[in-house]
Design a protein around this motif. Structure first.
Motif, short mmCIF file in Angstrom:
data_model
loop_
_atom_site.label_atom_id
_atom_site.label_comp_id
_atom_site.label_asym_id
_atom_site.label_seq_id
_atom_site.Cartn_x
_atom_site.Cartn_y
_atom_site.Cartn_z
N THR A 4 0.85 -1.17 0.00
CA THR A 4 0.00 0.00 0.00
C THR A 4 0.89 1.23 0.00
O THR A 4 1.85 1.30 0.76
CB THR A 4 -0.91 0.03 1.24
OG1 THR A 4 -1.73 -1.14 1.21
CG2 THR A 4 -1.78 1.26 1.26
N LYS A 6 1.28 5.49 0.25
CA LYS A 6 0.71 6.80 0.58
C LYS A 6 0.97 7.68 -0.64
O LYS A 6 2.12 7.90 -1.01
CB LYS A 6 1.42 7.42 1.78
CG LYS A 6 1.10 6.79 3.08
CD LYS A 6 1.83 7.53 4.18
CE LYS A 6 1.55 6.90 5.52
NZ LYS A 6 2.27 7.56 6.60
N ASN A 22 -3.10 -0.96 -4.35
CA ASN A 22 -3.57 -0.47 -3.06
C ASN A 22 -2.96 0.90 -2.80
O ASN A 22 -1.75 1.08 -2.96
CB ASN A 22 -3.19 -1.43 -1.94
CG ASN A 22 -3.98 -2.70 -2.00
OD1 ASN A 22 -5.07 -2.74 -2.54
ND2 ASN A 22 -3.44 -3.76 -1.44
N TRP A 24 -3.31 4.69 -0.25
CA TRP A 24 -3.78 5.33 0.96
C TRP A 24 -3.77 6.82 0.67
O TRP A 24 -2.72 7.39 0.37
CB TRP A 24 -2.83 4.99 2.09
CG TRP A 24 -3.14 5.52 3.44
CD1 TRP A 24 -4.24 6.22 3.85
CD2 TRP A 24 -2.31 5.38 4.59
NE1 TRP A 24 -4.15 6.51 5.18
CE2 TRP A 24 -2.97 6.01 5.66
CE3 TRP A 24 -1.09 4.80 4.82
CZ2 TRP A 24 -2.44 6.07 6.93
CZ3 TRP A 24 -0.56 4.86 6.09
CH2 TRP A 24 -1.24 5.48 7.14
N GLN A 26 -5.73 10.93 1.42
CA GLN A 26 -6.48 11.76 2.36
C GLN A 26 -6.96 12.98 1.61
O GLN A 26 -6.24 13.51 0.76
CB GLN A 26 -5.53 12.17 3.49
CG GLN A 26 -6.17 12.98 4.57
CD GLN A 26 -5.20 13.24 5.69
OE1 GLN A 26 -4.66 12.30 6.26
NE2 GLN A 26 -4.95 14.48 6.01
N THR A 68 -9.65 10.05 5.51
CA THR A 68 -8.52 9.25 5.10
C THR A 68 -9.09 7.91 4.64
O THR A 68 -10.05 7.41 5.22
CB THR A 68 -7.49 9.07 6.24
OG1 THR A 68 -6.36 8.35 5.74
CG2 THR A 68 -8.06 8.32 7.43
N TRP A 70 -8.21 3.95 2.57
CA TRP A 70 -7.32 2.93 2.05
C TRP A 70 -8.17 2.08 1.12
O TRP A 70 -9.29 1.71 1.46
CB TRP A 70 -6.77 2.10 3.21
CG TRP A 70 -6.02 0.88 2.83
CD1 TRP A 70 -4.98 0.80 1.95
CD2 TRP A 70 -6.23 -0.44 3.32
NE1 TRP A 70 -4.53 -0.49 1.87
CE2 TRP A 70 -5.29 -1.28 2.70
CE3 TRP A 70 -7.13 -1.00 4.21
CZ2 TRP A 70 -5.22 -2.64 2.95
CZ3 TRP A 70 -7.05 -2.35 4.46
CH2 TRP A 70 -6.09 -3.15 3.84
N LYS A 72 -8.36 0.10 -3.20
CA LYS A 72 -7.75 -0.36 -4.45
C LYS A 72 -8.04 0.67 -5.54
O LYS A 72 -9.19 0.94 -5.86
CB LYS A 72 -8.30 -1.72 -4.85
CG LYS A 72 -7.62 -2.29 -6.09
CD LYS A 72 -7.97 -3.73 -6.31
CE LYS A 72 -7.37 -4.59 -5.24
NZ LYS A 72 -6.29 -5.43 -5.59
N THR A 82 -12.99 1.26 -1.65
CA THR A 82 -12.44 1.36 -0.30
C THR A 82 -12.44 0.05 0.48
O THR A 82 -13.37 -0.74 0.39
CB THR A 82 -13.20 2.40 0.53
OG1 THR A 82 -14.58 2.08 0.50
CG2 THR A 82 -12.98 3.79 0.01
N TYR A 83 -11.37 -0.14 1.24
CA TYR A 83 -11.29 -1.18 2.26
C TYR A 83 -11.63 -0.55 3.61
O TYR A 83 -12.17 -1.18 4.49
CB TYR A 83 -9.90 -1.78 2.38
CG TYR A 83 -9.35 -2.40 1.12
CD1 TYR A 83 -10.08 -3.32 0.38
CD2 TYR A 83 -8.07 -2.08 0.68
CE1 TYR A 83 -9.54 -3.89 -0.76
CE2 TYR A 83 -7.53 -2.66 -0.45
CZ TYR A 83 -8.28 -3.56 -1.17
OH TYR A 83 -7.76 -4.12 -2.29
N SER A 84 -11.25 0.74 3.74
CA SER A 84 -11.42 1.46 5.00
C SER A 84 -11.54 2.95 4.69
O SER A 84 -10.83 3.46 3.83
CB SER A 84 -10.21 1.20 5.90
OG SER A 84 -10.22 2.04 7.02
#
Length: 124
Positions: A4, A6, A22, A24, A26, A68, A70, A72, A82-84
């Motif tokens: 993953t 940023k 993946n 991440w 914001q 924010t 996280w 794919k 989103t996963y989160s």
């Protein structure tokens, strides 16, 4: 296991190869529908889809909020599934994220540098 990264939205579009990766990110929720939102991180806007894991979270997030997430990133669709996802309430979160992105960039550049001097090179 997938790595993953940023990244800013602009860097996702610029440097990630075709396929899915993946990521991440914001940013601020720019617009909202029932199953997706648009997130603006200052470098661009990307469509963010809810997954089965995050559908409930999407209903609690509103336009103008800092989030924010996280997930794919699919380059062909220019969207993130989103996963989160979570709302950020810390007033320093946006500034800290920019510093984290700079730190990642610096680390990436320094990791490309040789760890020892080539033979017969002058000492600096």
């Amino acid at each position: 296991m997938a790595i993953t990264r940023k990244l800013s939205i602009a860097r996702c579009r610029e440097m990630l190869p075709e396929g899915s990766r993946n990521v991440w990110i914001q940013g601020i929720v720019a617009s909202q529908k029932s199953d997706y939102i648009h997130v603006d991180d200052g470098s661009g806007v990307v469509r963010v889809k809810a997954s089965q894991l995050t559908k409930a979270s999407f209903s609690t997030i509103g336009t103008g909020e800092l989030v924010t997430l996280w997930g794919k990133y699919k380059k062909s669709k220019d969207e993130i599934t989103t996963y989160s996802i979570s709302r950020l309430n810390d007033p320093n979160a946006e500034s800290m994220w920019l510093l984290e992105l700079v730190d990642v960039k610096i680390h990436r550049e320094y990791s490309k540098m040789p760890t020892s001097s080539p033979p017969n090179s002058p000492l600096l």
